[in-house]
Design a protein around this motif. Structure first.
Motif, PDB file in Angstrom:
ATOM      1  N   LEU A  38       0.845  -1.208   0.000  1.00  0.00           N
ATOM      2  CA  LEU A  38       0.000   0.000   0.000  1.00  0.00           C
ATOM      3  C   LEU A  38       0.874   1.248   0.000  1.00  0.00           C
ATOM      4  O   LEU A  38       0.603   2.213  -0.717  1.00  0.00           O
ATOM      5  CB  LEU A  38      -0.894   0.014   1.241  1.00  0.00           C
TER       6      LEU A  38
ATOM      7  N   TYR B  13      -1.111   2.811   9.311  1.00  0.00           N
ATOM      8  CA  TYR B  13      -1.903   1.614   9.015  1.00  0.00           C
ATOM      9  C   TYR B  13      -2.384   0.836  10.237  1.00  0.00           C
ATOM     10  O   TYR B  13      -3.015  -0.209  10.099  1.00  0.00           O
ATOM     11  CB  TYR B  13      -1.094   0.676   8.111  1.00  0.00           C
TER      12      TYR B  13
ATOM     13  N   LYS C 175      -5.641  -1.501  10.448  1.00  0.00           N
ATOM     14  CA  LYS C 175      -6.800  -0.721   9.995  1.00  0.00           C
ATOM     15  C   LYS C 175      -7.584  -1.452   8.896  1.00  0.00           C
ATOM     16  O   LYS C 175      -6.995  -2.219   8.123  1.00  0.00           O
ATOM     17  CB  LYS C 175      -6.329   0.639   9.463  1.00  0.00           C
TER      18      LYS C 175
ATOM     19  N   GLU D 264      -8.628  -0.514   6.061  1.00  0.00           N
ATOM     20  CA  GLU D 264      -8.172  -0.313   4.669  1.00  0.00           C
ATOM     21  C   GLU D 264      -7.025  -1.268   4.302  1.00  0.00           C
ATOM     22  O   GLU D 264      -6.762  -1.506   3.127  1.00  0.00           O
ATOM     23  CB  GLU D 264      -7.801   1.150   4.387  1.00  0.00           C
TER      24      GLU D 264
ATOM     25  N   GLN E 298      -8.893  -5.107   4.252  1.00  0.00           N
ATOM     26  CA  GLN E 298      -9.742  -5.414   3.096  1.00  0.00           C
ATOM     27  C   GLN E 298      -8.957  -6.060   1.941  1.00  0.00           C
ATOM     28  O   GLN E 298      -9.542  -6.664   1.058  1.00  0.00           O
ATOM     29  CB  GLN E 298     -10.441  -4.150   2.605  1.00  0.00           C
ATOM     30  N   HIS E 299      -7.636  -5.964   1.980  1.00  0.00           N
ATOM     31  CA  HIS E 299      -6.829  -6.573   0.908  1.00  0.00           C
ATOM     32  C   HIS E 299      -6.480  -8.031   1.195  1.00  0.00           C
ATOM     33  O   HIS E 299      -5.852  -8.689   0.376  1.00  0.00           O
ATOM     34  CB  HIS E 299      -5.514  -5.799   0.734  1.00  0.00           C
TER      35      HIS E 299
END
Ligand code: SAM
Length: 265
Positions: free
Chosen positions: A125, A167, A182, A184, A187-188
């Motif tokens: 990321l 993160y 986190k 975000e 979700q990966h």
């Protein structure tokens, strides 16, 4: 073979040791030789206490009758030690080598409690990669931890501060010594149970991590696992093992690109 428990019923005879280590080997591929007697005994006693069973032979009987306890026992004997940014040179290599415009499909094939998968995710990321990670493990207990994504602060001590602030959420009150990855990042990453010994890969990947698990396997198991994983690696894809593991001498057809890092031609 020595008896290590004072209680007669908790004695683990040589025959029982062979029986239990055979169960572990057949289910997980983990080799428990006689040097691991005390380890097996300690973990067995823990399960016997939990299930309130006082004799080893009764416990062995329970293992054959009760699938949940069988899974708990396999969980108990696996070594799950891991931490964030462990052997991070592999991920640094990827972010320095790969084009961040091409989406990546990644498999983290013995992900323990999730630190490895999340370490990969935060760094990708950070360098604006598009990616998805499938993270798997044989242990239900570890998969629960992966999904919670809550870790004691000691586990993140190798994470650079800037990444930590960006993160991870810092816990409050009774969680003050914990961090949570986190949403975000989470979700990966998708988690699922997968036994390297017996399950069939259901997809192909650009990058596969299978680190710090093959040290517990014998040559035959390592060969089968590496062959199966290589079949699910896309041409040009990368395969990573732990730094103290080696897959030399196995016919995998991969090219070494760095210690513990290989590429499929
Ligand atoms: C020491 S941890 C390694 C974690 C992480 N890959 C790392 O390098 O830090 C080894 C993991 O392998 C898992 N494992 C052991 N045997 C397995 C098998 N047959 N299939 C899938 N996972 C297995 C264990 O449950 C454990 O979580």
């Amino acid at each position: 073979m020595a008896v290590v428990s004072s209680e007669k019923t908790k004695e683990l005879t040589r025959a029982q040791f062979i029986k239990l280590s055979g169960i572990v080997y057949r289910e997980s591929g983990i080799v428990l030789n006689e040097k691991k007697y005390n380890l097996l005994m300690a973990r067995l006693v823990r399960r016997m206490r939990k299930t309130k069973i006082s004799s080893v032979s009764d416990y062995i009987r329970l293992l054959s009758d009760n699938n949940d306890e069988f899974n708990e026992f396999i969980d108990e004997v696996t070594t799950n030690h891991t931490f964030f940014f462990r052997e991070n040179q592999h991920i640094e290599f990827l972010v320095n080598t790969l084009d961040n415009n091409k989406p990546l499909k990644i498999w983290c094939a013995a992900s323990s409690s999730g630190e490895e998968a999340f370490s990969i995710a935060v760094q990708l990321l950070e360098y604006s990669f598009k990616f998805s990670i499938f993270a798997s493990d044989i242990s239900d207990t570890m998969l629960k931890k992966c999904r919670k994504a809550v870790y004691p602060v000691q586990r993140v001590k190798n994470v650079p501060r800037s990444i930590l602030y960006k993160y991870f959420q810092k816990g409050k009150n009774r969680w003050k010594n914990y961090v949570r990855v986190k949403p975000e990042v989470r979700q990966h990453v998708q988690f699922a149970k997968y036994n390297l010994l017996s399950d069939k890969p259901f997809d192909t990947y650009d990058i596969i991590f299978c680190r710090n698990v093959m040290i517990y396997f014998d040559l035959r198991t390592r060969k089968n696992v590496v062959n199966a994983l290589c079949r699910s690696l896309n041409p040009g894809g990368y395969f990573f093992t732990g730094l103290s593991e080696n897959i030399h001498g196995l016919e995998h057809g991969l090219k070494t690109v760095l210690p513990g890092g290989y590429r499929k031609p």
